[in-house]
Enzyme design. Structure first.
Site, mmCIF file in Angstrom:
data_model
loop_
_atom_site.group_PDB
_atom_site.id
_atom_site.type_symbol
_atom_site.label_atom_id
_atom_site.label_comp_id
_atom_site.label_asym_id
_atom_site.label_seq_id
_atom_site.Cartn_x
_atom_site.Cartn_y
_atom_site.Cartn_z
ATOM 1 N N HIS A 137 9.260 118.890 33.355
ATOM 2 C CA HIS A 137 8.060 119.407 33.790
ATOM 3 C C HIS A 137 7.489 118.201 34.766
ATOM 4 O O HIS A 137 7.075 118.531 35.963
ATOM 5 C CB HIS A 137 7.399 119.740 32.643
ATOM 6 C CG HIS A 137 6.256 120.851 33.114
ATOM 7 N ND1 HIS A 137 6.377 121.727 34.113
ATOM 8 C CD2 HIS A 137 4.977 121.085 32.446
ATOM 9 C CE1 HIS A 137 5.404 122.686 34.301
ATOM 10 N NE2 HIS A 137 4.327 122.259 33.122
ATOM 11 N N VAL A 138 7.128 117.029 34.211
ATOM 12 C CA VAL A 138 6.517 116.024 34.853
ATOM 13 C C VAL A 138 7.603 115.400 36.076
ATOM 14 O O VAL A 138 8.633 114.972 35.311
ATOM 15 C CB VAL A 138 5.830 115.092 33.968
ATOM 16 C CG1 VAL A 138 5.061 113.869 34.718
ATOM 17 C CG2 VAL A 138 4.612 115.744 33.426
ATOM 18 N N HIS B 130 10.482 121.920 27.684
ATOM 19 C CA HIS B 130 10.105 121.473 29.012
ATOM 20 C C HIS B 130 8.919 120.870 29.109
ATOM 21 O O HIS B 130 8.743 119.708 29.733
ATOM 22 C CB HIS B 130 10.327 122.940 29.720
ATOM 23 C CG HIS B 130 9.976 122.680 31.057
ATOM 24 N ND1 HIS B 130 10.965 121.933 32.109
ATOM 25 C CD2 HIS B 130 8.892 122.987 32.079
ATOM 26 C CE1 HIS B 130 10.491 122.025 33.366
ATOM 27 N NE2 HIS B 130 9.223 122.437 33.443
ATOM 28 N N HIS C 72 0.198 117.960 35.100
ATOM 29 C CA HIS C 72 0.567 118.736 33.543
ATOM 30 C C HIS C 72 0.134 117.980 32.668
ATOM 31 O O HIS C 72 0.573 118.395 31.268
ATOM 32 C CB HIS C 72 2.141 118.910 33.495
ATOM 33 C CG HIS C 72 2.653 119.604 34.844
ATOM 34 N ND1 HIS C 72 2.670 120.902 35.337
ATOM 35 C CD2 HIS C 72 3.938 119.170 35.456
ATOM 36 C CE1 HIS C 72 3.100 121.069 36.260
ATOM 37 N NE2 HIS C 72 4.084 120.232 36.693
#
Length: 456
Positions: free
Chosen positions: A342-343, A305, A315
């Site tokens: 995630h990004v 992730h 992040h």
């Protein structure tokens, strides 16, 4: 018209032309970047099925030539049974599985069914019915050999942009969907897990979806309570079980599986499970990669992730500790490509190892742009130390497709959402590192894994 007036008019015309040219250049540049706006409204899919009928149906691959069918019913008396066959309404086999449920403070889930069906023929359409009630579904099993097409879509959520992404995914054929974390974005609001299950059912009931967890699956209790808090990953674990036992993993938060008859090995890592050198995940991954025979399995793909390589301000650095702990394992095993989420943007790096370009390292790709409610991550850092390694980066919603053509060649394409169309914005041909003799010769070191060694 006098000479002075004529000159003044010509000056105004020239200025107007200049302004027009500058505006045209500006809007051309803006159009070229094509930065999408934030996501639209969350889509709360209505529950319209009778209590005994299946809802939130999705399938996943488990073991060789088996599939797991998962669904939810409000009626707790419904049996965990799947009838299936190769002809519509002509079920020649059935399987009985297990069921579970969970509580999250005042919320109680429905009866969550999981049934393993098979053995199944590869590349074959099967028709199935869940719980001996309700509508019929159909699925197609993955192929037994290459080529195979894998769809990558991360940080999904359930918004209008998610609907656009999945519509584009469904317009072109594929064999399997891989999700590097962040599915429902329920964030402790448990009814959103139910709406998400209904939201993706049209797609997830037809092809296997294989997921790993993201930070939004942790769902730590939001407020202190006198009652025992639900454990982390309670909803995710109950609803989206992983075939971890088949790969020797001690945890459902990380596992591996093979596709296309073993030609592709996929390792799903847990960014939110312990990953240090002494951890269970580290030891499992070392064993898992060491057990891959690259002569029989020319492609190795990893999903996680939190990205290890990232030039976006969002992040930044969150995957660094995991990279420092595990990157050598992936490099020595000659992993071909690593996908992260995630990004909320797209970014592709060249082959990298230890923050430097390396022809024997994996290609790192961030694909956290499925359509979530939090919007896009626009702020890429132009002067970031990794910027020279970043080949393509863009803050737009979309999905990716990895078509593994044969033992040596694969094609990667990122499809940007463009209203009613899906536009290929980035693509590259990849060569398997298993076919690269120079990379095999460079292996070494205490953490090295040599899958070409006959003595292993």
């Amino acid at each position: 018209m006098g000479t002075g007036t004529a000159r003044y008019v010509l000056l105004l015309v020239a200025r107007a032309l200049l302004v027009s040219a500058l505006l045209a250049a500006f809007f051309t540049a803006v159009a070229a970047e094509y930065v999408r706006p934030p996501p639209g409204r969350i889509i709360l899919t209505e529950h319209t099925e009778p209590a005994a009928h299946p809802q939130q149906v999705h399938v996943s691959a488990v073991g060789t030539n088996y599939m797991r069918v998962s669904w939810v019913t409000d009626d707790k008396r419904v049996p965990s049974v799947v009838e299936y066959g190769r002809s519509s309404r002509n079920y020649t086999a059935s399987a009985t599985g297990e069921h579970t449920s969970y509580r999250y403070f005042l919320y109680t889930s429905g009866k969550i069914h999981h049934v393993k069906i098979g053995p199944l023929e590869p590349g074959t359409v099967y028709y199935y019915r869940c719980g001996m009630a309700g509508r019929e579904f159909s699925l197609r099993t993955p192929p037994a050999a290459l080529p195979i097409e894998l769809v990558l879509v991360g940080d999904l959520g359930q918004t209008e942009w998610t609907a656009s992404t999945l519509a584009h995914v469904g317009k072109a054929d594929h064999d399997m969907v891989l999700v590097p974390g962040d599915l429902s974005y329920a964030d402790a609001q448990q009814p959103l897990w139910d709406t998400f299950g209904r939201f993706v059912q049209r797609h997830a009931s037809r092809r296997p979806w294989m997921a790993t967890q993201g930070n939004h699956e942790v769902e730590a209790p939001p407020i202190p309570s006198s009652s025992p808090p639900p454990p982390p990953f309670a909803a995710y674990g109950a609803r989206w079980p992983a075939p971890h036992e088949e790969s020797g993993s001690p945890s459902s938060l990380y596992y591996s599986f093979e596709a296309a008859g073993g030609a592709v090995h996929v390792a799903m890592l847990g960014s939110y499970a312990p990953f240090g050198a002494g951890s269970d995940q580290y030891r499992w991954l070392a064993r898992d990669l060491a057990g891959v025979d690259r002569r029989a399995t020319p492609w190795v793909v990893v999903l996680l992730h939190a990205p290890w390589y990232n030039t976006n301000a969002a992040h930044q650095g969150e995957g660094e500790a995991m990279r420092e702990a595990m990157e050598r394992l992936l490099f020595d095993a000659r992993v071909d490509v690593v996908f992260a989420g995630h990004v909320h943007a797209y970014e592709r790096f060249t082959r990298v190892y230890n923050n430097e370009a390396n022809p024997c390292g994996p290609v790192y790709i961030t694909i956290g742009d499925g359509g979530n409610r939090e919007g896009l991550a626009f702020d890429f850092e132009k002067n970031h130390k990794l910027a020279p390694l970043s080949v393509t980066r863009e803050a737009s919603f979309g999905h990716g497709r990895l078509r593994v053509v044969n033992a040596t060649t694969a094609h990667w394409a990122w499809h940007r959402n463009a209203d009613a169309e899906s536009v290929v914005r980035d693509e590259i041909w990849l060569d398997s590192l298993a076919a690269n003799a120079a990379c095999r010769q460079q292996q070494g070191g205490p953490a090295a894994v040599d899958p070409w060694n006959d003595e292993l």
